[in-house]
Design a protein around this motif. Sequence first.
Motif, PDB file in Angstrom:
ATOM      1  N   PRO A 455       0.805  -1.074   0.094  1.00 41.22           N
ATOM      2  CA  PRO A 455       0.018  -0.071   0.039  1.00 41.22           C
ATOM      3  C   PRO A 455       0.879   1.265  -0.099  1.00 41.22           C
ATOM      4  O   PRO A 455       1.988   1.262   0.393  1.00 41.22           O
ATOM      5  CB  PRO A 455      -0.753  -0.259   1.253  1.00 41.22           C
ATOM      6  CG  PRO A 455      -0.080  -0.992   2.099  1.00 41.22           C
ATOM      7  CD  PRO A 455       0.817  -2.031   1.244  1.00 41.22           C
ATOM      8  N   THR A 467      -8.526   5.830  -0.977  1.00 40.91           N
ATOM      9  CA  THR A 467      -8.186   4.189  -0.479  1.00 40.91           C
ATOM     10  C   THR A 467      -6.943   3.977  -0.545  1.00 40.91           C
ATOM     11  O   THR A 467      -5.920   4.476  -0.937  1.00 40.91           O
ATOM     12  CB  THR A 467      -8.716   3.434  -1.895  1.00 40.91           C
ATOM     13  OG1 THR A 467      -8.102   3.636  -2.994  1.00 40.91           O
ATOM     14  CG2 THR A 467     -10.473   3.677  -1.955  1.00 40.91           C
ATOM     15  N   GLU A 469      -4.565   0.486  -0.960  1.00 44.66           N
ATOM     16  CA  GLU A 469      -4.640  -0.955  -1.571  1.00 44.66           C
ATOM     17  C   GLU A 469      -3.447  -1.731  -1.555  1.00 44.66           C
ATOM     18  O   GLU A 469      -2.423  -1.252  -1.718  1.00 44.66           O
ATOM     19  CB  GLU A 469      -5.193  -0.796  -3.272  1.00 44.66           C
ATOM     20  CG  GLU A 469      -5.472  -2.024  -3.837  1.00 44.66           C
ATOM     21  CD  GLU A 469      -5.984  -1.564  -5.110  1.00 44.66           C
ATOM     22  OE1 GLU A 469      -6.365  -2.679  -5.826  1.00 44.66           O
ATOM     23  OE2 GLU A 469      -6.086  -0.444  -5.624  1.00 44.66           O
ATOM     24  N   LYS A 505      -8.657  -3.978  -0.463  1.00 41.27           N
ATOM     25  CA  LYS A 505      -8.825  -2.306  -0.443  1.00 41.27           C
ATOM     26  C   LYS A 505      -9.545  -1.677   0.767  1.00 41.27           C
ATOM     27  O   LYS A 505     -10.414  -1.857   0.853  1.00 41.27           O
ATOM     28  CB  LYS A 505      -9.448  -2.131  -1.888  1.00 41.27           C
ATOM     29  CG  LYS A 505      -9.501  -0.545  -2.430  1.00 41.27           C
ATOM     30  CD  LYS A 505     -10.302  -0.510  -3.607  1.00 41.27           C
ATOM     31  CE  LYS A 505      -9.503  -0.922  -4.898  1.00 41.27           C
ATOM     32  NZ  LYS A 505     -10.246  -0.553  -6.064  1.00 41.27           N
ATOM     33  N   THR A 507     -11.074   1.589   2.076  1.00 42.62           N
ATOM     34  CA  THR A 507     -11.572   3.071   1.642  1.00 42.62           C
ATOM     35  C   THR A 507     -11.901   3.844   3.072  1.00 42.62           C
ATOM     36  O   THR A 507     -12.651   3.138   4.096  1.00 42.62           O
ATOM     37  CB  THR A 507     -12.899   2.629   1.165  1.00 42.62           C
ATOM     38  OG1 THR A 507     -12.735   1.873  -0.193  1.00 42.62           O
ATOM     39  CG2 THR A 507     -13.667   4.039   0.661  1.00 42.62           C
TER      40      THR A 507
END
Length: 646
Positions: A455, A467, A469, A505, A507
């Motif tokens: 990430p 987000t 990820e 992921k 958010t």
Amino acid sequence: GSAPITVDANGQVTGQGGYTAPADLNANGTPDFQEAGAAAAITTQPANQNFIPNASATFTVVASADTYQWQVSPNGGAWVNLVNGGNYSGVTTASLTVSNLAVGNINDRYRVIVNNRAYACDPRTTSGSAGYIQLTDTDGDGVPDLVDVDDDNDGILDTVEDNGVANRDTDGDGTPDRLELDADNDGCRDVIEAGFTDTDGDGRLGNIVPPTIDATGRVTSGTDGYTAPANLNGNGTPDFQEAGAVSVITTQPVNRDFVLNGSATFTSAASADTFQWQVSVDGVNWSDLSDNANYSGTKTAVLTISNMNVSYYYNKYRVRVRNIAYRCDPGSVSNTAGFNTLPDTDKDGVLDIVDLDDDNDGILDTVEGGNTDTDGDTIPDRLDLDSDNDGCLDVVEAGFSDGDGDGRLGNSPVTVDAQGRVTGQGGYTTPNDLDNNGKFDFQEAGSASVISNQPEDVEVTLGAQTTFEVTGSATYFQWQVSTNDGASWTDLVNDNVYSGVTTNKLTVSQAIGKYEGYLYRVVLTSPDFACDPNDSLISDPAILLFNTELIPNGFSPNGDGVNDVFFIPGLVQSPNFKMEVFDRWGNSVYKYSNNGNLNPNWWNGESTGTMTLNKGQRVPAGTYFYLIDFNDGIKTPAKGWVYVNY
């Protein structure tokens, strides 16, 4: 009267009768003496008639006469006048009918006496005699075929042999079935195919030659016969009228594999209409099988054995076939078949059919699914040490011990009990299903958790959505947050701010200032893959940053909890920032250095002590100017104005 006669005064003959009404014997109203007559004459004599048992025969005469009297001579005896009644009718007419003819009538003779009764001088005329035509006696039993209900003495009634068609000729050879001893010309006599007894093999019922019979031609010296002839294949055609042949086996049954508690089929093929499977438990004596919980198809070409236990392995099977509708078929017996030699896959001395753990991996064969083949390599899971072919042995994925890594429970060599279970090394409990999806881990291909892309830090505008990820593979993902620069981490849960916390992921919705500088990471786990070298694979942390270009142009330090401080998102990215605020005349009213503080002391509208205001005193409402030095050697200082309103 007779002459000489005497007469009275009126001229009437005396003492001799007469003088009554003269005869009118034909009752036509004219006295016979005034109606010319003549002697009766026969123009057509009665003729011989066919004798049909239980039927009627009619004898007819043609004559110029007005009275008729038929007579009978029973069996050639004296003539007797007949009267209407019983089996006779028309005895005083030109046609005599004899009904319900019986064998006793066959030698009777008949004649008729005729006269013209209105002609008293008719001497009466007698016809010639007539009787019954001599009949054929095919079987020579003294009862003519016309009377005989069994013309060939085969124990089958002629009416049955006609089978709805007069003079039926099944084999088309010109001889009706009722006169033929092998109606379908298949080499098997009718009496036998009908299911009756013919011990001397002459095709006639019984074994006495010549047979004794009753008046209707039935054989009485036999012990059976005259019942419905056999139709053993149930197709509606009597067997004696359906050509048959000796059965022949064309496909022999062969040995089959034995599967404990499973099933096996033995197959044969034959030109036959009946099959009877037999079993031998000693290889010598044979018994007929019947359908039950373990056997089905015992009377068909395919025998199926179900729910087999060990005892069935030693049985032998064969099939006996016959053409049931062909009584002369002696039947055929197939070759013997049994089961192929049984394996001992794990070489523990217990055959697989008995062994509850065929591969000694500590997982019962029933749990492994019998013949289930998870990875499709043609090796059932119960024989496969890595059922899902994921490189992690079943014994390990099941949660058991395998100290020497050979895929067998515990350490080798092992000892087993009578049912093939490894003793003293654990195992045989419910295998792991660590992802709780209803599939055992050893039957679900797994892999180690992997991160291919970490990430990354995210810079976001205040109040926007963003987000984080990670790219990788794992059974589970769990995002965590650190609010103290990585000193501690907390698992996130889905709420109105965070979503996707257990996916790859994360958010963050409506990012607000207090999240400035928070760190986020994800923990990857694959507990269902026991060979994963990492119990938990943790990603690199990523930081949430706010756009430093966003500086509020006002706040209201009135203590209501809303915009009470001059909060500047993004300054956490420059933890050594400095800020100074001036009034419209250039006087400094607030001065602050953050010096790396993770939680800056934002300006709350109070003075830090100047020439015009005391320290802690709130500045008046109005417009003020700020100067921010990021103090990071990169960004140029920011300046602008902010409105303070209470």
